[in-house]
Design an enzyme around this catalytic site. Structure first.
Site, mmCIF file in Angstrom:
data_model
loop_
_atom_site.group_PDB
_atom_site.id
_atom_site.type_symbol
_atom_site.label_atom_id
_atom_site.label_comp_id
_atom_site.label_asym_id
_atom_site.label_seq_id
_atom_site.Cartn_x
_atom_site.Cartn_y
_atom_site.Cartn_z
ATOM 1 N N LYS A 139 0.858 -1.197 0.000
ATOM 2 C CA LYS A 139 0.000 0.000 0.000
ATOM 3 C C LYS A 139 0.887 1.237 0.000
ATOM 4 O O LYS A 139 1.911 1.263 0.702
ATOM 5 C CB LYS A 139 -0.903 -0.044 1.246
ATOM 6 C CG LYS A 139 -1.995 1.033 1.286
ATOM 7 C CD LYS A 139 -2.908 0.839 2.509
ATOM 8 C CE LYS A 139 -3.989 1.888 2.619
ATOM 9 N NZ LYS A 139 -4.867 1.688 3.790
ATOM 10 N N SER A 185 -9.803 1.929 2.931
ATOM 11 C CA SER A 185 -8.914 2.671 2.046
ATOM 12 C C SER A 185 -7.910 1.792 1.306
ATOM 13 O O SER A 185 -7.351 2.225 0.309
ATOM 14 C CB SER A 185 -8.146 3.712 2.862
ATOM 15 O OG SER A 185 -7.263 3.078 3.769
ATOM 16 N N SER A 225 -10.052 -0.272 7.093
ATOM 17 C CA SER A 225 -9.420 -0.092 5.782
ATOM 18 C C SER A 225 -8.784 -1.328 5.177
ATOM 19 O O SER A 225 -8.469 -1.344 3.990
ATOM 20 C CB SER A 225 -8.375 1.018 5.855
ATOM 21 O OG SER A 225 -9.008 2.268 5.800
#
Lengths: 482, 89, 483
Positions: free
Chosen positions: A79, A154, A178
């Site tokens: 990420k 997210s 997330s």
């Protein structure tokens, strides 16, 4: 079966057995990324050359008969809020669009030590603030199951990349759901570890007291494999990390008490999601689990407490982006204040500014007690309630998200509706508990439904065991053909 | 509740156009309403958590970073220093 | 001015920031060192780079607790760190990690000596925090330059109660605090390097009034002299404002020591809202009772107590006692010399404050930088007391033993400094001096008996310091009487 469809465990076994080289795996993954990422938009940065160099190094290790790490030759997407030395780490923000960290996050060092190959960095909502991956300053990632829908957020890039078989594993981060929400919406496994189980060093902070890095994978075994690599205390870099020995999974779930909190099945949760989750709970029962109803009444306040605490911390954590030391830099022809104001107003996106404003407000003079302190007290009450619940049950089962993947653009202009997508997941962050999302079937539109399992602190092994037994009983989780 | 966008923006070092500010004000009314939905809590005197402690670090030197690496992301550097618009405080 | 100061009382409280001399910074392993090249003692942590986290240095906590003990504070064994949020280029994270509601040490006091009188000053709190970087203003560049070397250097902030009543008291208070920091070995306390800095709170009130007046805060007061001057200036300014019928505004002012004035930095209206909240990157920390006691045991006798003891025990005068006690090295030397119990204690003090201090000052060194030891000094004094050498000869001995590793007895032997008490040898010298100083002899006879000292001095010179001055005095007066 194509290489790119294989699990991390299988790839690592094959590398060891010299059935395939790390270079072949990497080339295959890069080809897959090139083939599908145009549609999925999961990657922000692909570093083919670096990845191939790295794979070549792994192959040298193999050739030399060296001890290989558990992820030898396995592609892992990271990420883009997790720092990678020498590779852009943007947080999907214009603010850090050109930021190249001179250091690795502890988890990245651990990945590399385990022999992993990092093909690139994946998309997220800017600074991990959002539930759809649409708040990225660069692009909106799509849900592989329906490209007109969001992957959730997210860690939407991580979830989509794994679900689309671009990589077998990805790292995500979870502050209020997330990891779990996008895992649920993309039909994969996502584990949010106990707060302190994984070092946060190098994870660009959103809300320090809630953020955790965790694994995302297509199988429970793979999630466990990655978790084992990244967990553990990091005394030198993260004072909030704690010693943790991951025991590994057990053989069955006979006698495990599964708690069903009625508050997580109320209004706001779609009927199809409810049905899917309850069906999964029945499956667990069939595997020998005991199901009991429990109550977690403070849950209704968790979302508010979450937004207060996370925004307060964010407002402070994101104050450092001022155009002076790194990242986007605004007007330099005026005063210091002009530089600060233009940098921050132009560099941050709307949602980030919204949270900074809310966080600044709840900490400001005269409001601290009413908001921040009250939320912290509520946090204690919620944690105590979970403690109490775990005296009656071993794991708690809930939906991961109140609905399946929604359409791109559907909630962008309605912050409250977007915030509500975290309603089932924020409690685990508030209470510091581990939580896992596993796929539990599809709704009538063929969109994945997520089952969330929560456990007491440090019960990752138990959660993974339950998840694994469920996965086995279902004959594995479906993978989207693309 | 009173939410002074201008004041909070100043503290947060953000600026908004009148239009943006108006939109914010509206959104905020909703968000603040949501977060205001907190029950009265018995307020502890401090936010100490004696049951959840950290370890302290030994006072041992770890080499600093080369200056080039420290300054590599700096938008404007001169003579080994970071440059900001002239300020006297 | 004097009229005004009769009418008004000055109230001062000090917030002293002292850099601690740990090996490393407070939250990262970068060296804590002054004077390195710009931005060479930095890492991603003290630069506040994204994703980096602080880890608290144990030594900082220990040092702060030691200071707490030295100032009689209650120690909060369970404590935490907090964030103080504000934007400034010298603060890379845009927040300072400090302590807000639970400082490590609270409720202490410090005794200072004002003209020999003990005055007790309340200590509100001592907390730990990180220092900020340094802004460099150079006209050669268009903007301001920032050096982050100092970012993360550990500080303690010592906050006093508003118990000080004059600029002089504030100065002595600050000197005393600095002395203690040095005694404890927890700070280099060099003001010129900005190791110790003060924010000064000043108010005035008509004498006899109970309520405090409105106070102002002055930043950037960086030397003992500056503390004195800044308070004098500000108190005076406030008295004049009140005299003119005005009122004092609660504001922050900046002291400009070069110009000797202060200017308004912030008014009450733009008072900062620091939005303190618990630092979420650090957890609560606890120091064991055992460790707290251990640190207490490590606190030595402190300057003021020492000075009072010197007066009481050895009959030193107040000034000498304070001078000896104010330096750790000096007082340790004195204590060791006294402990040998060989000679008059006052003589030790006199030598240390007189000739030895003079040499040290000239050479800008500490007593520990010399070859002098308590044994040698006391041996030398014993030689004087026994009449083996004169005071004058002793100065020659001192010159040697302070530089070379030799005993006083060796120096006396080698240089032939032993005092001559032999009558015939002294008589010859006296005759010689009397013959050469007929005018002085005449003056003496004319009633100016104080020229005898001069004649003794001449004899000492002629004997190269080896004559016994008491005997010479005797001889001279009897010889003059016979002339």
């Amino acid at each position: 079966m194509n290489l790119y469809e294989k699990s991390a465990a299988e790839l690592s076994r094959m590398v060891r057995a010299k059935e395939v080289s790390a270079t072949e795996i990497t080339k295959d993954a890069l080809a897959r990324i090139e083939a599908v990422d145009l549609k999925v938009d999961a990657f922000l940065t692909v570093e083919a050359e670096k990845a191939l160099d790295r794979a070549a190094w792994v192959d040298e290790q193999v050739a030399a008969g060296k001890d290989l790490g558990p992820l030898a030759g396995v592609p892992v997407a990271v990420k883009d809020n997790i720092c990678t030395k020498g590779t852009k780490t943007t947080c999907a923000s214009k603010m850090l669009g050109n930021f190249i960290p001179p250091y690795n996050a502890t988890v990245v060092d651990k990945l590399l030590a385990a022999g992993a190959v990092i093909p690139g960095k994946v998309n997220l909502d800017e600074f991990a603030m959002g539930g759809s991956c649409e708040n990225s300053a660069f692009k909106a990632t799509k849900n592989p199951w329906d490209l007109t829908r969001v992957p959730g957020g997210s860690s939407g890039g991580s979830a989509a990349a794994v679900a689309a078989c671009e990589v077998p594993l990805a790292l995500g981060s979870d502050t209020g759901g997330s990891i779990r929400c996008p895992a649920g919406l993309c039909g994969i496994v996502g584990l949010k570890p106990t707060y302190g189980a994984v070092s946060r060093f190098g994870l660009v902070a959103f809300a320090s007291s809630l953020d955790q890095i965790g694994p995302m994978a297509r199988t429970v075994d793979d999630a466990a494999l990655l978790f084992r690599v990244i967990c553990g205390q990091d005394t030198a870099h993260d004072a909030t990390s704690k010693p943790f020995n991951f025991a590994g999974m057990g053989p069955d779930i006979r006698g495990v008490r599964v708690g069903l909190p009625k508050e997580y099945f109320g209004t706001g949760v779609s009927e199809e999601v409810k049905a899917g989750v309850l069906k999964a709970v029945d499956d667990l029962k069939a595997l020998g689990a005991q199901v009991i109803e429990i109550s977690l009444p403070s849950t209704r306040y968790a979302l508010s407490a979450y937004y207060i605490i996370s925004s307060a911390e964010a407002s402070s954590n994101l104050a450092r982006y001022d155009g002076v030391k790194y990242g986007y830099s605004g007007r330099r022809d005026g005063s210091l204040n002009d530089l600060y104001l233009s940098t921050r107003s132009e560099g941050f996106g709307r949602e980030v500014k919204r949270r900074i404003m809310l966080g600044t407000y709840v900490l400001s003079s005269g409001y601290y007690d009413a908001y921040y302190k009250r939320a912290k007290m509520l946090q204690r009450a919620i944690a105590a309630e979970f403690d109490e619940a775990f005296s009656q049950c071993d794991v708690i089962a809930t939906p991961t998200s109140p609905s399946t993947a929604f359409k791109l653009g559907e909630k962008v202009n309605d912050p409250l509706a977007m915030y509500a997508t975290d309603i089932c997941t924020t409690t685990a962050n508030i209470a510091g508990l581990p939580g896992i999302s596993v796929p539990c079937g599809f709704d009538s539109q063929g969109l994945p439904i997520g089952l969330q399992l929560l456990g007491p602190k440090w019960s990752e092994a138990r959660l993974l065991t339950v998840a694994k037994c469920y996965e086995t009983a279902k004959g594995g989780f479906a993978v989207k053909e693309m | 509740m009173e939410f002074d966008v201008k004041h909070i923006a100043k503290l947060a070092m953000l600026q908004f156009t009148a239009e943006e500010a108006a939109a914010f004000e509206k959104e905020f009314a909703q968000i603040v309403k949501m977060v205001e939905n907190l029950p009265e809590m018995e307020s502890a005197v401090t936010l100490l958590e004696p049951e959840n402690q950290m370890e302290l670090r030994e006072d041992a030197v770890i080499p600093s970073y080369p200056r080039e690496e420290i300054l590599q992301n700096v938008p404007h550097a001169v003579a080994g220093c970071i440059v900001v618009p002239k300020t006297v405080d | 001015m004097s009229k005004l100061s009769e009418k008004y009382e000055v109230i001062v409280g000090l917030e002293i920031h002292a850099e601690l001399c740990t090996e490393t910074k407070i939250f990262c392993g970068c060296k804590n060192e002054f004077g390195a090249e710009v931005n060479t003692l930095c890492c991603p942590v003290c630069m506040g780079m994204p994703g980096t986290l602080p880890v608290l240095n144990r030594q900082v906590v220990d040092y702060a607790i030691k200071m707490g003990h030295a100032l009689g504070c209650r120690i909060n064994r369970i404590s935490k760190m907090d964030r103080k949020n504000y934007f400034y280029p010298d603060l890379p994270k845009a927040y300072q990690i400090s302590q807000f509601d639970i400082p490590l040490c609270e409720h202490g006091s410090l005794d200072i000596l004002m003209n020999g009188q003990v005055k007790r000053v309340g200590i509100t709190r001592i907390h730990i925090e990180e220092d900020a970087g340094k802004l460099i203003h150079d006209d050669a560049f268009e903007g301001s330059l920032v050096d982050y070397n100092r970012c993360g250097v550990p500080l303690i902030e010592i906050v006093s109660e508003p118990d000080l009543r004059s600029a002089e008291e504030a100065k002595v208070y600050m000197e005393t605090i600095t002395g203690i920091l040095l005694y404890l070995g927890i700070s280099d306390a060099k003001m010129q390097e900005g190791c110790v800095r003060a924010d000064v709170n000043v108010s005035v009130r008509p004498r006899g009034q109970k309520e405090f007046g409105t106070r102002t805060e002055m930043k950037n007061v960086n030397s003992f002299g500056a503390v004195y001057r800044a308070i004098q200036y500000e108190a005076n300014r406030q008295m004049e404002v009140l005299e003119a019928g005005g009122s004092i505004e609660q504001e922050t002012r900046r002291w400009d020591d070069a110009k000797g004035v202060n200017i308004v930095l912030r008014t009450k209206e733009d008072a900062q809202d620091y939005r303190y909240f618990p630092e979420p990157d650090l957890l609560t920390f606890e120091v064991s009772e055992e460790r707290v006691q251990q640190l207490k045991a490590e606190v030595p006798e402190l300057p003021v107590a020492k000075a009072l003891r010197y007066v009481q025990q050895f009959g030193l005068n107040q000034d000498d006692a304070q001078l000896l006690a104010s330096s750790k090295a000096r007082s340790a030397f004195f204590d060791a010399s006294v402990a040998l119990n060989k000679c008059d204690k006052k003589a030790i003090s006199n030598w240390m404050i007189g000739d030895i201090a003079k040499i040290l000052n000239e050479r800008r060194i500490e007593i520990t930088d010399t070859a002098l030891t308590p044994e040698k000094l006391t041996d030398m004094i014993v030689l004087i007391e026994q009449g083996t050498i004169s005071n004058t000869a002793a100065k020659t001995v001192l010159d040697e033993i302070i530089v070379h590793d030799v005993t006083p007895a060796d120096v006396v032997k080698e240089k032939g400094l032993a005092q001559v008490s032999d009558e015939s040898a002294l008589a010859a010298i006296a005759d010689q001096v009397l013959a050469a100083n007929t005018k002085a002899v005449a003056d003496y006879k004319g009633g100016k008996t104080n020229v005898l000292g001069f004649l003794v001095g001449q004899c000492m010179k002629a004997s190269k310091g080896q004559g016994n001055p008491a005997k010479l005095r005797e001889l001279l007066s009897s010889k003059i009487a016979q002339l």
